[in-house]
Design an enzyme around this catalytic site. Structure first.
Site, mmCIF file in Angstrom:
data_model
loop_
_atom_site.group_PDB
_atom_site.id
_atom_site.type_symbol
_atom_site.label_atom_id
_atom_site.label_comp_id
_atom_site.label_asym_id
_atom_site.label_seq_id
_atom_site.Cartn_x
_atom_site.Cartn_y
_atom_site.Cartn_z
ATOM 1 N N CYS A 122 0.798 -1.226 0.000
ATOM 2 C CA CYS A 122 0.000 0.000 0.000
ATOM 3 C C CYS A 122 0.831 1.276 0.000
ATOM 4 O O CYS A 122 2.046 1.241 -0.102
ATOM 5 C CB CYS A 122 -1.005 -0.051 1.139
ATOM 6 N N SER A 518 -4.998 12.083 -2.552
ATOM 7 C CA SER A 518 -5.058 10.631 -2.663
ATOM 8 C C SER A 518 -4.999 10.240 -4.130
ATOM 9 O O SER A 518 -5.407 10.998 -5.017
ATOM 10 C CB SER A 518 -6.367 10.128 -2.049
#
Length: 617
Positions: A122, A518
């Site tokens: 991640c 993001s």
């Protein structure tokens, strides 16, 4: 000939105590001449991209042992940006990258490991491990946990693929019922793996392929698919071979700094631009290059962004295409293949798995290979069953997506756009540049002029966006003092961008910040404004109602006031003394750990890397 690093602690009479401790870990007499390989895992039950990694470290370890090495596993921390999003937890995300890099250095150097396999997935874990690999410069192979399957909901118009961004947008949309929000929430993230679109995690795992440090398929093979097990098995054997080539044959071409050279960083950024990857990749590539003393800068990114077309669009840039669809079209090697045919990448570079990138493309690009096994590999499909178990299904598509005119991956002649998916803008409020993901910007707002609405925290901006009527079409939401030092930690602005969409303003407003976004953000979202407000950047001098001019085709962003006015405002700011370049009314508790990060971090234009020269004794 380089000596195995591990012999520092395994050879010689004076190392009897150390060998005693090694024996207590399970090593036998015959193990002390073997390469010691660190298996750098990142298992945690906090993060869906990492919940399935617990046993995968030992899978790699057993394969290392079969290949003649000694494997020793340890874990790094891992922050889930989606769970940390929208509150002060996000202050810790980017700083965790440095902690991950440091923890790998500490463990590998303290125990004199000879090489390492990095099991990441991640957002900050892959970059942190990549920084460590470039810093340590010992043989390294990256293998990630893989993307999750896209969520699916059944609507009156048919089945639709969804992800967590869709759930967030639905939850903030007053027109969506609670029941429908529940359906979206329960469907958005169905399996283990990194979030299913071209968000930061998947972007970085794709870029490790382009850098030459990961096996083909690393960025696109689903976490749930049985084919992904092969990547872990091969990584275990490959790392032992690389260690022997370096330590026994003096072959330095296998080292990270030899593989991930300046040209390899150009390849990685070219890939990123062509697939509209996350803007966070800019930060992370700059940081990794810095660790490896590779002179790759924002100027190089700007140069590449002006010549590389968009060949692939994935969620959040488009609604119904996810990593599982990219894999079916041939994965990252297929995109690199199209870039190669367009003369846009270097193919004379080594990789950890092939003599050159050209050799890798000959084998793995589905448009040029004759291999049935490669075609079968890229037909790996989602299983459609919620699970947290790796390699739990083996479903395949009936065919590949080889359509390069209208398919998921395009050739250069049929590019989604001739202008790249990322752009660097400059102007009087971003002298050192800022970043926009152009692949996610509607063509109607590539040029935009609006009135600045000033907010000195993400929270204040969110409150305004969600309050009826406070933000209007044509506004430029400007969020400052959220940069690496000002936040500190450079928060992601996913909630503001998502809420603008929820309010029907996604194509009617711009968002400008010295924070970041993001990988799930889209729209006219401009981040990484450098210098940041806390460093004296002119973004800190913009006033409520000022006109902001954005011109993406010409790479310009500016506030429409004269240099004289900006100079007057700067003088007034400096006159505030200790209160200068700080948010006026923000109440935020900043821990000592974050204060230490803020004291040493640098501009986003440098990758927000640590600069120890900031220390004053």
């Amino acid at each position: 000939m380089p000596q195995y690093r591990s012999r520092t602690s395994t050879h010689g009479r004076n190392m009897a105590g150390a060998r005693g401790l090694w024996r207590a870990t399970g090593m036998k007499d015959g193990d002390f001449g073997k390469p010691i390989i660190a298996v750098v895992n990142s298992f945690t039950q906090f993060v869906p991209g990492h919940v399935h990694l617990k046993d995968l470290g030992q899978l790699v370890a057993r394969e290392i042992e079969k290949a003649g090495g000694v494997a020793k596993e340890f874990n790094t921390i891992a922050v889930d940006d989606g769970i940390a999003m929208g509150h002060d937890g996000m202050l810790y995300s980017l700083p965790s990258r440095e902690i991950i890099a440091d923890s790998v250095e500490y463990m590998v150097n303290a125990h004199c490991a000879d090489a390492m396999v990095c099991i990441s997935n991640c957002d900050k874990i892959t970059p942190g491990m990549l920084m460590a690999a470039m810093r340590l410069n010992i043989p390294a192979v990256f293998v990630s946990g893989g993307p999750m399957e896209a969520g699916k909901v059944l609507l009156s118009t048919g089945e639709k693929k969804v992800d967590l961004i869709d759930a967030m947008i639905a939850a903030a949309d007053d027109k969506v019922t609670d029941a429908d929000v529940q359906v979206m929430e329960r469907s958005a993230c169905p399996t283990c793996g990194s979030c299913s679109g071209m968000f930061t995690a998947n972007s970085m795992n794709c870029l490790t392929e382009a850098l030459g440090l990961a096996l083909p398929g690393n960025g696109s093979t689903l976490a749930t698919h049985a084919d992904r097990e092969r990547l872990f098995v091969e990584a275990g054997h490959l790392i032992v071979d690389l260690a022997r080539r370096y330590y026994e044959q003096d072959d330095a071409s296998v080292l990270p700094r030899s593989v991930a050279s300046f040209k390899a960083f150009e390849n990685a950024m070219t890939l990123d631009i062509s697939m509209g990857g996350s803007t966070n990749t800019v930060l992370h590539l700059l940081a990794a290059a810095n660790e490896g003393e590779v002179p790759f800068t924002m100027a190089d990114i700007d140069r590449l962004s002006r010549r590389v077309p968009v060949l692939c669009k994935v969620a959040p840039a488009v609604a119904n295409i996810h990593m599982e669809d990219v894999h079916r079209a041939g994965g990252i090697m297929a995109i690199l293949g199209e870039l190669d045919r367009g003369g846009l990448i270097h193919t004379d570079l080594p990789t950890v798995h092939a003599a050159t990138m050209a050799d890798a493309l000959d084998r793995w690009d589905v448009k040029r290979t004759k291999s049935e096994s490669v075609a079968t590999f890229f037909r790996a499909a989602p299983g459609g069953v919620p699970t947290q178990v790796a390699f739990s299904q083996s479903r395949r598509w009936d065919d590949l997506d080889l359509d390069r005119e209208t398919g998921v991956i395009r050739d250069v002649a049929h590019a989604y756009s001739k202008d790249g998916g990322l752009a660097v803008l400059y102007g009087n409020i971003a002298l050192d540049g800022c970043i926009v993901k152009t692949a996610g910007v509607d063509a109607s707002i590539l040029k935009f002029t609006g009135k600045a609405r000033i907010f000195e925290s993400q929270d204040a901006a969110v409150e305004a966006i969600l309050s009826t009527g406070r933000i209007q079409a044509g506004d430029v939401v400007l969020i400052r003092y959220e940069g690496p030092r000002g936040g500190p930690g450079m928060q992601e602005m996913l909630y503001p961008t998502s809420y603008l969409k929820s309010k029907g303003l996604g194509k009617a407003c711009a968002l400008v910040t010295d924070g970041r976004f993001s990988g799930g953000s889209s729209g006219l979202s401009i981040g990484h404004v450098s210098p940041e407000a806390a460093e004296g950047g002119a973004i800190g001098l913009v006033e409520e109602g000022d006109t902001i001019e954005i011109d993406i085709p010409n790479r310009i962003i500016r506030v429409a006031v004269s240099d004289e006015v900006l100079s007057q405002r700067r003088a007034a700011m400096e006159a505030k003394g200790d209160a200068a370049w700080k948010p006026a009314d923000r109440k935020r508790v900043v821990s000592q750990a974050l204060q230490a990060y803020a004291a040493l971090t640098t501009s986003a234009a440098r990758g927000a890397v640590r600069d120890v020269s900031r220390l004053r004794r």
